[in-house]
Scaffold this motif. Structure first.
Motif, PDB file in Angstrom:
ATOM      1  N   ILE A 143      -4.555   3.911 -12.926  1.00 30.80           N
ATOM      2  CA  ILE A 143      -4.920   4.246 -11.544  1.00 30.80           C
ATOM      3  C   ILE A 143      -5.986   3.277 -11.030  1.00 30.80           C
ATOM      4  O   ILE A 143      -5.880   2.736  -9.928  1.00 30.80           O
ATOM      5  N   LYS A 157       2.609   1.789  -3.332  1.00 26.55           N
ATOM      6  CA  LYS A 157       1.724   2.376  -4.344  1.00 26.55           C
ATOM      7  C   LYS A 157       1.436   3.838  -4.026  1.00 26.55           C
ATOM      8  O   LYS A 157       1.306   4.665  -4.921  1.00 26.55           O
ATOM      9  N   SER A 158       1.352   4.142  -2.741  1.00 24.90           N
ATOM     10  CA  SER A 158       1.101   5.515  -2.335  1.00 24.90           C
ATOM     11  C   SER A 158       2.224   6.435  -2.864  1.00 24.90           C
ATOM     12  O   SER A 158       1.960   7.483  -3.454  1.00 24.90           O
ATOM     13  N   ALA A 200       2.165   7.011  -6.710  1.00 22.93           N
ATOM     14  CA  ALA A 200       1.207   7.978  -7.264  1.00 22.93           C
ATOM     15  C   ALA A 200       1.899   9.324  -7.496  1.00 22.93           C
ATOM     16  O   ALA A 200       1.651   9.994  -8.504  1.00 22.93           O
ATOM     17  N   SER A 220       2.617  -3.096  -8.408  1.00 21.43           N
ATOM     18  CA  SER A 220       2.105  -4.113  -7.480  1.00 21.43           C
ATOM     19  C   SER A 220       3.108  -5.260  -7.305  1.00 21.43           C
ATOM     20  O   SER A 220       3.093  -5.967  -6.305  1.00 21.43           O
ATOM     21  N   HIS A 235      -4.513  -0.155 -10.149  1.00 18.72           N
ATOM     22  CA  HIS A 235      -3.619  -0.285  -8.989  1.00 18.72           C
ATOM     23  C   HIS A 235      -4.175   0.312  -7.706  1.00 18.72           C
ATOM     24  O   HIS A 235      -3.744  -0.056  -6.622  1.00 18.72           O
ATOM     25  N   TYR A 236      -5.109   1.262  -7.835  1.00 24.72           N
ATOM     26  CA  TYR A 236      -5.587   1.975  -6.638  1.00 24.72           C
ATOM     27  C   TYR A 236      -7.089   1.796  -6.404  1.00 24.72           C
ATOM     28  O   TYR A 236      -7.610   2.290  -5.405  1.00 24.72           O
ATOM     29  N   TYR A 290      -2.905   7.356  -2.516  1.00 28.60           N
ATOM     30  CA  TYR A 290      -4.166   6.850  -3.065  1.00 28.60           C
ATOM     31  C   TYR A 290      -5.118   8.021  -3.316  1.00 28.60           C
ATOM     32  O   TYR A 290      -5.756   8.113  -4.371  1.00 28.60           O
ATOM     33  N   ALA A 317      -3.984   9.859  -6.283  1.00 32.68           N
ATOM     34  CA  ALA A 317      -4.285   9.107  -7.512  1.00 32.68           C
ATOM     35  C   ALA A 317      -5.749   9.327  -7.912  1.00 32.68           C
ATOM     36  O   ALA A 317      -6.063   9.616  -9.073  1.00 32.68           O
ATOM     37  N   TRP A 318      -6.654   9.241  -6.926  1.00 32.75           N
ATOM     38  CA  TRP A 318      -8.089   9.464  -7.226  1.00 32.75           C
ATOM     39  C   TRP A 318      -8.316  10.929  -7.607  1.00 32.75           C
ATOM     40  O   TRP A 318      -9.124  11.222  -8.489  1.00 32.75           O
ATOM     41  N   GLY A 346       0.836  -1.215   0.000  1.00 33.40           N
ATOM     42  CA  GLY A 346       0.000   0.000   0.000  1.00 33.40           C
ATOM     43  C   GLY A 346       0.860   1.250   0.000  1.00 33.40           C
ATOM     44  O   GLY A 346       0.623   2.190  -0.762  1.00 33.40           O
TER      45      GLY A 346
END
Ligand code: GLY
Length: 350
Positions: free
Chosen positions: A286, A168-169, A172, A195, A289-290, A255, A258-259, A165
């Motif tokens: 996005i 991935k954070s 972004a 990932s 992965h998110y 995250y 990313a959103w 997590g």
């Protein structure tokens, strides 16, 4: 502000010892939080210089990026005889590098500090570029100063203890760097599987990302203009982050960004003709992965309200960074309520 000194390291002890030997200091301190004390300090314990350092450990997580932890650091520096010639090493994620950088920059009007970021987010963003500070009165990074670390030592070996997590954070922010730089950089990021990361390749992408940030910061260190490019995805992203916190389902910063980028890419397309193929490819990445931000239309007003509190706003208006194309930023774009709702509709529908 001078270009930040960065060392891309394969041996953190060797590089730290070298830097410290040339820095000259009377007393050395190492700041960690409880997590990095447990998971990351071991990598420094063999360093010649670290052995002599006085350790300061603060509680972990963003909720402790506050005046109490800051006071603890000042207090321990003071009680252990720190002088203006002392040096503080910040070993940790963005919380530690932000708070430690601020503690150092204000102690006796400023002592030098070295950042050793241990998370991907801190490597590509927080530890580089001179922003330091703490949260205050419920507002993130409300109190702080611009102050560059003497050096930032980047060793991706620290990432081996990082969970997926948080990987991935951090990634972004790297995607954001790709979007504000070149098509080739962006395409390499879209091709990478964060990932299941190939660490050798990631190391190169981290270096590219830091270079993008450095190039922006050197032109506008105190965010008068161009540095706002680094806020792409954050106007909406910060509101998502705050809403998630209010609803007791906290989201990792990256995250939320990313959103936020999904909405701001859409607005870039509508208002600035950002190419739809690039937008769709990025959104696809996005979502893969998110996932997506769980959004209810009853929350639109609250999201808009949260956006009006963004500290980058002025004259009661929401200012946002959009993109004309990859590497071509449109700064200070005003968003009104209709734009915000349109972005949220798009996110819900896609
Ligand atoms: N994190 C954005 C900046 O450093 O300006």
């Amino acid at each position: 502000m001078e270009m930040q000194d960065i060392v891309f390291s394969h041996n953190v002890c060797d590089d730290l010892d070298k830097k410290l030997a040339s820095a000259g200091y009377d007393k050395l301190f190492i700041l960690t939080d409880e997590n990095t004390s447990r998971l990351c300090y071991g990598r420094l314990s063999g360093c010649r210089t670290a052995a002599e350092a006085c350790r300061i450990v603060i509680p972990a997580s963003d909720v402790h990026k506050n005046i109490e932890s800051l006071t603890q650091v000042w207090d321990e520096l003071s009680r252990n005889g720190a002088t203006r010639k002392s040096l503080l090493i910040n070993l940790g994620g963005g919380m530690v590098t932000d708070l430690g950088g601020f503690a150092a920059s204000t102690f006796k009007r400023g002592i030098r500090f070295i950042n050793i970021p241990t998370t991907l987010l801190a490597m590509v963003d927080a530890s580089v570029g001179g922003k330091t500070g703490i949260n205050f009165a419920g507002l993130k990074n409300e109190i702080g100063v611009f102050s560059n670390a003497l050096t930032v030592v980047i060793d991706t070996a620290f990432l081996t203890s990082l969970d997926s997590g948080n990987m991935k954070s951090g990634y972004a922010e790297m995607v954001k760097h790709g979007l504000i730089s070149t098509v080739s950089h962006w395409a390499q990021l879209m091709d990478f599987d964060i990932s299941r990361p190939d660490m050798t390749r990631l190391q190169e992408l981290v270096r590219m990302s830091i270079e993008v940030k450095q190039q922006v910061v050197i032109q506008d260190p105190t965010e008068k203009a161009l540095r706002k490019a680094l806020n792409f995805g954050h106007t909406l992203g910060h509101a998502f982050e705050s809403l998630a916190l209010e609803k007791h389902r906290p989201a990792l910063h990256g995250y939320a960004v990313a959103w936020g980028m999904i909405g701001e890419l859409y607005m870039s397309h509508v208002r600035k003709h950002f190419p739809s193929t690039t937008m769709r490819q990025t959104i696809h990445f996005i979502k893969d992965h998110y996932g997506t931000f769980p959004l209810d239309c009853k929350e639109y007003d609250r999201i808009y309200e949260l956006m009006t509190h963004d500290k980058k706003n002025a004259d009661g208006k929401i200012y946002c960074t959009l993109l004309n194309d990859i590497g071509d930023v449109a700064l200070n774009e005003v968003l009104d309520k209709e734009h915000v709702f349109e972005m949220l509709d798009f996110i819900r529908e896609c």
